[in-house]
Design a protein around this motif. Structure first.
Motif, PDB file in Angstrom:
ATOM      1  N   PRO A   1       0.825  -1.201  -0.182  1.00  0.00           N
ATOM      2  CA  PRO A   1       0.013  -0.072  -0.059  1.00  0.00           C
ATOM      3  C   PRO A   1       0.735   1.287   0.000  1.00  0.00           C
ATOM      4  CG  PRO A   1       0.128  -1.034   2.409  1.00  0.00           C
ATOM      5  CD  PRO A   1       0.915  -2.119   1.330  1.00  0.00           C
ATOM      6  N   ALA A   2       0.262   2.212  -0.367  1.00  0.00           N
ATOM      7  CA  ALA A   2       0.888   3.516  -0.221  1.00  0.00           C
ATOM      8  C   ALA A   2       1.424   4.143   1.107  1.00  0.00           C
ATOM      9  CB  ALA A   2       0.182   4.898  -0.918  1.00  0.00           C
ATOM     10  N   ILE A   3       0.390   3.978   2.170  1.00  0.00           N
ATOM     11  CA  ILE A   3       0.812   4.093   3.472  1.00  0.00           C
ATOM     12  C   ILE A   3       0.745   3.050   4.529  1.00  0.00           C
ATOM     13  CG2 ILE A   3      -0.457   5.622   5.144  1.00  0.00           C
ATOM     14  CD1 ILE A   3       0.543   7.251   3.027  1.00  0.00           C
ATOM     15  N   ALA A   4       1.642   3.148   5.281  1.00  0.00           N
ATOM     16  CA  ALA A   4       1.698   2.046   6.281  1.00  0.00           C
ATOM     17  C   ALA A   4       0.907   2.163   7.619  1.00  0.00           C
ATOM     18  CB  ALA A   4       3.367   2.103   6.987  1.00  0.00           C
ATOM     19  N   ASP A   5       0.734   1.280   8.335  1.00  0.00           N
ATOM     20  CA  ASP A   5      -0.184   1.142   9.393  1.00  0.00           C
ATOM     21  C   ASP A   5       0.281   2.271  10.319  1.00  0.00           C
ATOM     22  OD1 ASP A   5      -1.433  -0.927   8.434  1.00  0.00           O
ATOM     23  OD2 ASP A   5      -0.198  -2.334   9.967  1.00  0.00           O
TER      24      ASP A   5
ATOM     25  N   ILE B   1       5.091   4.712   2.503  1.00  0.00           N
ATOM     26  CA  ILE B   1       6.010   3.623   2.565  1.00  0.00           C
ATOM     27  C   ILE B   1       7.186   3.754   1.213  1.00  0.00           C
ATOM     28  CG2 ILE B   1       6.412   1.144   1.361  1.00  0.00           C
ATOM     29  CD1 ILE B   1       3.798   0.303   2.871  1.00  0.00           C
ATOM     30  N   VAL B   2       8.443   4.004   1.768  1.00  0.00           N
ATOM     31  CA  VAL B   2       9.385   4.619   0.875  1.00  0.00           C
ATOM     32  C   VAL B   2      10.307   3.373   0.292  1.00  0.00           C
ATOM     33  CG1 VAL B   2       9.562   6.661   2.094  1.00  0.00           C
ATOM     34  CG2 VAL B   2      10.832   4.880   2.910  1.00  0.00           C
TER      35      VAL B   2
ATOM     36  N   LEU C   1      11.231   0.708  -4.184  1.00  0.00           N
ATOM     37  CA  LEU C   1       9.792   0.045  -4.487  1.00  0.00           C
ATOM     38  C   LEU C   1      10.255  -0.369  -6.123  1.00  0.00           C
ATOM     39  CD1 LEU C   1       7.447   2.395  -2.641  1.00  0.00           C
ATOM     40  CD2 LEU C   1       8.293   0.053  -1.947  1.00  0.00           C
ATOM     41  N   GLY C   2      10.762   0.080  -6.823  1.00  0.00           N
ATOM     42  CA  GLY C   2      10.848  -0.463  -8.055  1.00  0.00           C
ATOM     43  C   GLY C   2      11.595  -1.357  -8.327  1.00  0.00           C
ATOM     44  N   PHE C   3      12.151  -2.071  -7.208  1.00  0.00           N
ATOM     45  CA  PHE C   3      13.158  -3.313  -7.399  1.00  0.00           C
ATOM     46  C   PHE C   3      12.093  -4.422  -8.024  1.00  0.00           C
ATOM     47  CE2 PHE C   3      14.608  -7.317  -5.267  1.00  0.00           C
ATOM     48  CZ  PHE C   3      15.849  -7.166  -5.873  1.00  0.00           C
ATOM     49  N   PRO C   4      12.608  -5.030  -8.834  1.00  0.00           N
ATOM     50  CA  PRO C   4      11.757  -6.540  -9.334  1.00  0.00           C
ATOM     51  C   PRO C   4      12.284  -7.520  -8.838  1.00  0.00           C
ATOM     52  CG  PRO C   4      13.886  -5.937 -11.049  1.00  0.00           C
ATOM     53  CD  PRO C   4      13.901  -4.949  -9.821  1.00  0.00           C
TER      54      PRO C   4
ATOM     55  N   LEU D   1       7.328  12.445  -1.973  1.00  0.00           N
ATOM     56  CA  LEU D   1       7.652  11.711  -0.882  1.00  0.00           C
ATOM     57  C   LEU D   1       8.886  12.579   0.215  1.00  0.00           C
ATOM     58  CD1 LEU D   1       7.782   8.133  -1.703  1.00  0.00           C
ATOM     59  CD2 LEU D   1       5.988   9.104  -0.682  1.00  0.00           C
ATOM     60  N   LEU D   2       9.392  13.393  -0.407  1.00  0.00           N
ATOM     61  CA  LEU D   2      10.725  14.074   0.342  1.00  0.00           C
ATOM     62  C   LEU D   2      10.323  15.254   0.955  1.00  0.00           C
ATOM     63  CD1 LEU D   2      13.330  12.989  -2.696  1.00  0.00           C
ATOM     64  CD2 LEU D   2      12.892  11.963  -0.499  1.00  0.00           C
TER      65      LEU D   2
END
Length: 508
Positions: free
Chosen positions: A28-32, A37-38, A49-52, A193-194
């Motif tokens: 998800p975009a946002i954690a609990d 999430i970065v 997050l782009g890691f395959p 996100l920065l």
């Protein structure tokens, strides 16, 4: 037919996905905790997050509240700063240098007649534009030839210098528009996100202020330390003398046969500084009887103290070297942290009563037996070796707590001289990718712990967060008590440590 892999996520059933799926597609975009999430930990490795995803994996999301997540933010802001400078001042010579009170100090050779404040404002305005637009940052795998072409076309010559002595079949790069960077560490996938961050002028350069580690939704405290800053600047000037300020230049110098000159000149600069400190001690109006040497873990306190003793002898003094490590109380009496783990960084891990009793007797002219601590049995004992202070004698005590006022209680503070030692490296990977002083010390400690204490690298890595917390509590608050600061960093040391550290890290 696509290959299918199984992914384990916290609090969710295992998921089957196609190999090559970006890890960010599963999160998800946002954690609990309410933070974005970065990045993620994939099979114990921090990734973008782009890691395959290429194989079965356990995936844990990261936010800026996590240690590795905060590092992702720090690297990402350095990347964004590089992108903004590349757009605003394409030919600007700059370097992200070192950490400084919740930020990163950057040296800059400004190209025009504008004030430093005006130039910094232009760069910050471009960073703001990139963040407001939520500019995408891609994670790409390219061939070696394509990477060369990209860096050449964007005139990023500092990156090209890293290619001279390596030729991998492919490389991972981070891309934002026509600005590229080798993926040294994971960074965020979009600039939005920065925040928070700030960019402020300082001296003739600028400081990139970072989020607080404790509360990443706020900026870290800004309280510059002029003493440490002066030491950093001195080391930068040493880098100019050596002709080495980046990994690319170091590799070229080694290839061209300049290693001996580099080592001898770097060592000579250290000896020159040691001679100045020793002369200052010897020439004090009130005779110095106690020299206190402190610094964080693996700063080089022991090596420095031994070298200082040589210079003190040259000045007619008779030093007696004592390590506070030999006064450890042992595991049975050692304090524990909030989690119940042994806290070796706590000041009461040292037997303060016995240490002060021995020092009082020495200063009174009495003879004592040398204290020794066995790191394998975790017990200390009084050896058969006896010693006392000779005429013109001086005690040199080294240990992480030596500058803490609780450590030594002597009636006349004028007879003491305090020295803070740290490894403040000026060597960088390239313009916007720095080598962390803390990481440098971690590699030193890893090699030392294995060679002299029999610890595997994993044990050192697991203990390191506790070491960092201890330094923040027990060491850094007292560094301004120092009469002198010594920078133990050597620009060639990582090249020396690499063949020793790599086999240890391969076991983790």
């Amino acid at each position: 037919m696509k290959r299918v892999i199984r992914i384990t996520l916290p609090g969710r059933p295992d998921t089957d996905v196609d190999a090559g799926t970006p890890v960010g597609a599963l999160l998800p975009a946002i954690a609990d905790n309410g933070l974005p999430i970065v990045g993620a930990i994939v099979n114990n490795d921090a990734v973008s997050l782009g890691f395959p995803l290429a194989a079965h994996a356990t995936v844990t999301p990261l936010t800026a509240a996590d240690h590795h997540g905060w590092r992702i933010i720090r690297w990402s802001l350095s990347f964004l700063l590089g992108k903004a400078i590349h757009t605003t001042f394409p030919d600007l010579s700059y370097r992200v240098r070192h950490s400084m009170s919740g930020g990163l100090f950057c040296t800059v050779a400004w190209p025009n007649g504008n004030s430093v404040a005006d130039n910094v404002a232009l760069i910050k305005a471009e960073m703001e534009r990139l963040i407001d637009a939520d500019t995408p940052i891609s994670y790409d795998v390219v061939s070696y030839a394509d990477a060369l072409r990209l860096f050449e076309s964007s005139h990023q010559h500092d990156k090209l210098a890293l290619f001279t002595h390596r030729n991998p079949p492919y490389m991972t790069i981070n891309r934002c528009g026509i600005f590229y960077d080798m993926a040294q560490e994971p960074i965020v996938h979009r600039a939005g996100l920065l925040r928070p961050y700030d960019l402020i002028p300082y001296e003739n350069g600028m400081v990139l202020r970072l989020p607080s580690r404790a509360n990443p939704q706020e900026l870290g405290e800004w309280s510059p330390n002029p003493k440490l800053f002066a030491v950093y600047q001195e080391h930068i000037s040493w880098g100019r003398i050596l002709g080495v300020n980046s990994v690319g230049k170091l590799n070229r110098l080694i290839h061209d046969g300049g290693t001996d000159d580099l080592i001898q000149t770097a060592e000579a600069l250290h000896e020159k500084k040691l001679a100045v400190i020793a002369a200052d001690i010897a020439n004090r109006k009130s005779p110095v009887k106690l020299i206190l040497v402190a610094g964080p873990s693996s700063a080089g306190k022991t090596t420095f103290s031994k070298r200082l003793c040589t210079h003190l002898r040259v000045n007619g003094m008779r030093p007696l070297l004592i390590s506070t490590d030999d006064y450890f109380v042992g595991d049975e009496r050692n304090p524990r942290d909030a989690n119940g783990h042994l806290d070796y960084e706590h000041i009461e891990a040292v037997d303060l009563k016995l240490l002060n009793e021995d020092f009082t007797r020495l200063l009174d002219g009495q003879t004592i037996k040398r204290r020794v601590f066995d790191f394998k049995t975790k017990k200390g004992y009084a050896s058969d070796e006896e010693f006392n202070l000779k005429d013109n004698g001086v005690i040199v005590m080294e240990g992480i707590h030596s500058l803490n006022p609780r450590m030594i209680t002597i009636p006349d503070s004028s007879c003491s001289y305090r020295i803070y030692v740290s490894a403040l490296t000026q060597l960088g990977i390239d313009r916007n990718c720095r080598i962390s002083t803390t990481d440098n010390r971690l590699i030193r400690r890893m090699v030392r712990d294995n060679a002299h204490r029999g610890h595997p690298a994993l044990a050192t890595l697991r203990r390191w967060p506790s070491v960092g917390r201890g330094e923040a509590r027990w060491i850094f608050p007292f560094q301004n008590n120092a009469d002198a600061i010594f920078n133990s960093a050597l620009d060639y040391e990582l090249a020396v440590l690499k063949p020793l550290a790599t086999p240890l890290l391969n076991q983790v």
